[in-house]
Design an enzyme around this catalytic site. Structure first.
Site, PDB file in Angstrom:
ATOM      1  N   GLY A 210       0.917  -1.080   0.176  1.00  0.00           N
ATOM      2  CA  GLY A 210       0.063   0.026  -0.108  1.00  0.00           C
ATOM      3  C   GLY A 210       0.845   1.335  -0.077  1.00  0.00           C
ATOM      4  CB  ALA A 445      -9.376  13.501 -31.562  1.00  0.00           C
TER       5      ALA A 445
HETATM    6  C1  HXC Z   1      10.544  -3.976   9.618  1.00  0.00           C
HETATM    7  C2  HXC Z   1      12.033  -4.031   7.759  1.00  0.00           C
HETATM    8  C3  HXC Z   1      10.837  -4.182   6.591  1.00  0.00           C
HETATM    9  C4  HXC Z   1       9.517  -3.857   7.215  1.00  0.00           C
HETATM   10  C5  HXC Z   1      12.688  -4.324   5.669  1.00  0.00           C
HETATM   11  N1  HXC Z   1      12.958  -4.545   7.147  1.00  0.00           N
HETATM   12  N2  HXC Z   1      11.468  -4.273   5.501  1.00  0.00           N
HETATM   13  N3  HXC Z   1      11.599  -4.281   8.908  1.00  0.00           N
HETATM   14  N4  HXC Z   1       9.309  -3.821   8.434  1.00  0.00           N
HETATM   15  N5  HXC Z   1       8.570  -3.628   6.393  1.00  0.00           N
HETATM   16  C6  HXC Z   1      14.328  -4.638   7.490  1.00  0.00           C
HETATM   17  C7  HXC Z   1      14.653  -6.269   7.569  1.00  0.00           C
HETATM   18  O1  HXC Z   1      14.381  -6.870   8.617  1.00  0.00           O
HETATM   19  C8  HXC Z   1      16.372  -5.774   7.540  1.00  0.00           C
HETATM   20  O2  HXC Z   1      16.650  -5.475   8.916  1.00  0.00           O
HETATM   21  C9  HXC Z   1      16.576  -4.455   7.088  1.00  0.00           C
HETATM   22  O3  HXC Z   1      15.367  -3.838   6.935  1.00  0.00           O
HETATM   23  C10 HXC Z   1      17.292  -4.584   5.457  1.00  0.00           C
HETATM   24  O4  HXC Z   1      16.280  -5.426   4.766  1.00  0.00           O
HETATM   25  P1  HXC Z   1      16.770  -6.587   4.003  1.00  0.00           P
HETATM   26  O5  HXC Z   1      15.828  -7.465   3.785  1.00  0.00           O
HETATM   27  O6  HXC Z   1      18.013  -7.270   4.541  1.00  0.00           O
HETATM   28  O7  HXC Z   1      17.130  -5.807   2.633  1.00  0.00           O
HETATM   29  P2  HXC Z   1      17.074  -6.343   1.152  1.00  0.00           P
HETATM   30  O8  HXC Z   1      17.811  -7.760   0.784  1.00  0.00           O
HETATM   31  O9  HXC Z   1      17.402  -5.156   0.289  1.00  0.00           O
HETATM   32  O10 HXC Z   1      15.355  -6.385   0.915  1.00  0.00           O
HETATM   33  C11 HXC Z   1      14.629  -5.286   1.020  1.00  0.00           C
HETATM   34  C12 HXC Z   1      13.124  -5.745   0.777  1.00  0.00           C
HETATM   35  C13 HXC Z   1      12.870  -6.612   2.019  1.00  0.00           C
HETATM   36  C14 HXC Z   1      12.778  -6.216  -0.231  1.00  0.00           C
HETATM   37  C15 HXC Z   1      12.240  -4.326   1.113  1.00  0.00           C
HETATM   38  O11 HXC Z   1      13.485  -6.498   3.274  1.00  0.00           O
HETATM   39  C16 HXC Z   1      11.455  -7.051   2.015  1.00  0.00           C
HETATM   40  O12 HXC Z   1      10.749  -7.667   1.433  1.00  0.00           O
HETATM   41  N6  HXC Z   1      11.036  -6.340   3.306  1.00  0.00           N
HETATM   42  C17 HXC Z   1       9.228  -6.469   3.361  1.00  0.00           C
HETATM   43  C18 HXC Z   1       8.553  -5.682   2.472  1.00  0.00           C
HETATM   44  C19 HXC Z   1       7.122  -5.743   2.679  1.00  0.00           C
HETATM   45  O13 HXC Z   1       6.505  -6.866   2.601  1.00  0.00           O
HETATM   46  N7  HXC Z   1       6.848  -4.661   3.432  1.00  0.00           N
HETATM   47  C20 HXC Z   1       5.477  -4.482   3.863  1.00  0.00           C
HETATM   48  C21 HXC Z   1       4.685  -4.221   2.410  1.00  0.00           C
HETATM   49  S1  HXC Z   1       3.261  -4.039   2.715  1.00  0.00           S
HETATM   50  P3  HXC Z   1      18.085  -6.257   9.601  1.00  0.00           P
HETATM   51  O14 HXC Z   1      17.758  -6.147  11.019  1.00  0.00           O
HETATM   52  O15 HXC Z   1      18.253  -7.568   9.142  1.00  0.00           O
HETATM   53  O16 HXC Z   1      19.130  -5.286   8.875  1.00  0.00           O
HETATM   54  C22 HXC Z   1       2.899  -2.411   3.211  1.00  0.00           C
HETATM   55  C23 HXC Z   1       1.497  -2.162   3.638  1.00  0.00           C
HETATM   56  C24 HXC Z   1       1.483  -0.418   3.722  1.00  0.00           C
HETATM   57  O17 HXC Z   1       3.881  -1.678   3.396  1.00  0.00           O
HETATM   58  C25 HXC Z   1      -0.099  -0.182   3.747  1.00  0.00           C
HETATM   59  C26 HXC Z   1      -0.521   1.315   3.506  1.00  0.00           C
HETATM   60  C27 HXC Z   1      -1.867   1.158   3.574  1.00  0.00           C
END
Ligand code: HXC
Length: 554
Positions: A210, A445
């Protein structure tokens, strides 16, 4: 009683017990007051402040910094350094502490993974936030969002653009529903700020779920090639639900959004160029809807004419030409910032200057799909027109449009709805509107592309203009179907009828006689005509009926 123009103040010389700021050496401040000495406790406070600031500034740590650079990405602060004028950044909330999650053993960080504040671009104030991927993946928690909301609120209050540098893993998972609520607060502010201050998003890393909806509400989205992506559901969810294998890049990389979805208005090869382009974009924009865009004198004579334009349009109306030639010819210094350059290339939208003043250009592009209007082109131009109208940027249309794209794909894809968006956008626009019909202006158009009939202010046509219900071939086939069908030589009858139609209708003179064209101009003089007309329209005032808002066919 004091009646002068100077300051009126009664000064009571009472000691200021808690004054933390000793007078500067040699400066006479005019009255005596008691200064607290630099005692030990004060020193300790200063040291704490320094330590906390340093902790906040280096929150992610050196390893994370290295990892960020390895990915070809700059750090959040490095980005702000490049974006803003040297030394102009004033940071807020450097000491704001993340609130920590609902899970055990979670560390809270000072600054909470986002740097916020304001600074200037070419001396004009902007508000900024820059997410720091090295701190919990730049994920958005409550404190992080509060910091962003604070600068958004201030930007709206003072009337200055908001620029967001996005590099985030999305909603901070540990903060659960509070992180979602925090996103809602940002979305709310994006919508409230829309049309009030320009909002610009740079996607410089992940932007998923989101979270994509905040940038997508903003006015312009930049994406950095190979290091940024945006999608509502990532490759793993796609695999689970649809069994398709797809990479992040193919699903939501910069090129996909710049060429297919239209989410990205600009793509740039790296962070440095991205920030440079944002600065360039800002130079065209007003600070808010209460301001005018800055005037920039590029020392290009308003009287300059260009004889090349007299030969731009080919004699054969089936032949194409590149509308960019005309655009670059007429604009100050040939400078044009094209928006959505890779998306719906059959229409060209962008910002330039005429006589120093920013203008929004919407031009059909005969070199791509003959300049036809289709779903994507209508959406692209409609949104651009609305942006210009919201921010007092005059609109100029350069028309060479053979019609709407025919066929079931377009009809089923909603050409009626999408075409109506562009029609609506031009019609409701109250900024100065000028149109130049270059060649084809056929059917609906023609009406949609800022015609006199939807109250464009001043309409010009080149002598090559063909203003008609449809092209000669289509028209001859409809009107003379029987004669052509029954003729011994149908082709020669068709050609004869086409020529008859062309000489009667496919020219600007009938429309000019009817007053639908204000003047038929020599192509070479297009620039002076436009600049002069912009000057006269500068004081344009319009007032529509009272209403809450219209209902554009979204
Ligand atoms: C908490 C997070 C995080 C998150 C990343 N981190 N995303 N912590 N909440 N959403 C943390 C990881 O745990 C990690 O911590 C550090 O950030 C770096 O992440 P990595 O995974 O090591 O980096 P990378 O390999 O580059 O991958 C990046 C990434 C991946 C692709 C973004 O982290 C990921 O898939 N994250 C989750 C994405 C996600 O699903 N988010 C929610 C989306 S839904 P450490 O301590 O290990 O360094 C959303 C809803 C919004 O956002 C709704 C609004 C209405």
């Amino acid at each position: 009683m004091y009646c002068g123009t100077g300051r009126l103040r009664t000064i009571t010389k009472k000691p200021i017990i808690e004054n933390r700021f000793p007078p500067l050496p040699g400066r006479d401040i005019g009255f005596r007051y008691q200064v607290r000495s630099m005692d030990t406790q004060y020193h300790a406070t200063l040291e704490t402040l320094e330590r906390l600031r340093a902790e906040s500034i280096s929150a992610g740590g050196p390893q994370q910094k290295e990892a960020q650079h390895q990915k070809g990405k700059l750090m959040a602060r490095e980005r702000l350094d490049l974006l803003l004028d040297d030394g102009s950044f004033e940071e807020f909330d450097v000491l704001k502490l993340g609130r920590g999650g609902s899970l055990r053993d979670e560390k809270s960080y000072l600054g909470d993974g986002v740097i916020t504040g304001h600074g200037s671009i070419d001396g004009r104030e902007v508000f900024v936030f820059s997410q720091d991927f090295t701190v919990i993946g730049g994920s958005l928690g409550e404190a992080h969002a509060q910091k962003i909301c604070k600068v958004m609120d201030l930007a709206v209050k003072v009337g200055a653009p908001i620029i967001g540098l996005n590099d985030s893993g999305g909603a901070r998972i540990q903060e659960g529903v509070d992180a979602l609520a925090a996103y809602g607060e940002i979305f709310h502010r994006n919508v409230r700020a829309s049309g009030v201050v320009p909002q610009i998003s740079c996607i410089m890393g992940p932007c998923a779920g989101g979270a994509v909806y905040s940038p997508s509400i903003t006015d312009f989205v930049f994406m950095v090639e190979d290091s940024s992506y945006m999608f509502v559901t990532g490759p793993s969810v796609v695999k689970t639900v649809t069994h398709q294998d797809i990479t992040s890049e193919d699903l939501g990389g910069a090129r996909v959004h710049a060429q297919k979805s239209g989410v990205a208005h600009f793509t740039v090869p790296n962070d440095v160029l991205c920030l440079r382009e944002v600065r360039r974009l800002i130079s065209y924009l007003p600070s808010s809807n209460q301001h005018r865009a800055p005037i920039l004198d590029l020392s290009d004579s308003p009287e300059r004419s260009d004889p090349v334009l007299d030969y731009l349009v080919p004699g054969n109306s089936h032949q194409t030409y590149d509308m960019h030639v005309l655009i670059h010819s007429i604009l100050d210094g040939a400078e044009f910032m094209e928006v959505h350059a890779g998306f719906a290339r059959n229409i060209i939208c962008g910002l330039g200057r005429l006589g120093g003043q920013t203008v929004g250009l919407v031009a059909n592009q005969p070199a791509v799909l003959a300049g036809v209007l289709d779903n994507d082109a209508s959406f692209k131009a409609g949104r651009f027109v609305r942006f210009c109208d919201a921010f007092n940027i005059p609109l100029i249309s350069l028309v060479d449009v053979p019609g709407f794209m025919p066929g079931p794909d377009q009809e089923h894809g909603g050409i009626i709805r999408h075409g109506a968006k562009l029609l609506y956008a031009f019609t409701e626009a109250t900024v100065p509107r000028i149109s130049v019909i270059i060649r084809k202006a056929y059917g609906g158009a023609y009406l949609v592309m800022n015609s006199k009939h939807i109250h464009c202010d001043v309409n010009y046509a080149w002598p090559t203009a063909e203003i008609a219900v449809m092209g000669p071939k289509g028209a001859a086939e409809v009107i003379h179907r029987k004669a052509i069908y029954e003729a011994d030589d149908p082709e020669s009858v068709l050609n004869e009828k086409m020529e008859e139609y062309r000489s009667t209708f496919a020219n600007p003179f009938l429309a000019a006689q009817r007053g639908y064209i204000d003047d038929v101009i020599f192509p070479r003089h297009t620039r002076p005509h436009l600049i002069r007309t912009l000057q006269v329209l500068d004081s344009k005032r319009t007032k529509g009926p009272d209403r809450k808002h219209g209902n554009i066919p979204l």
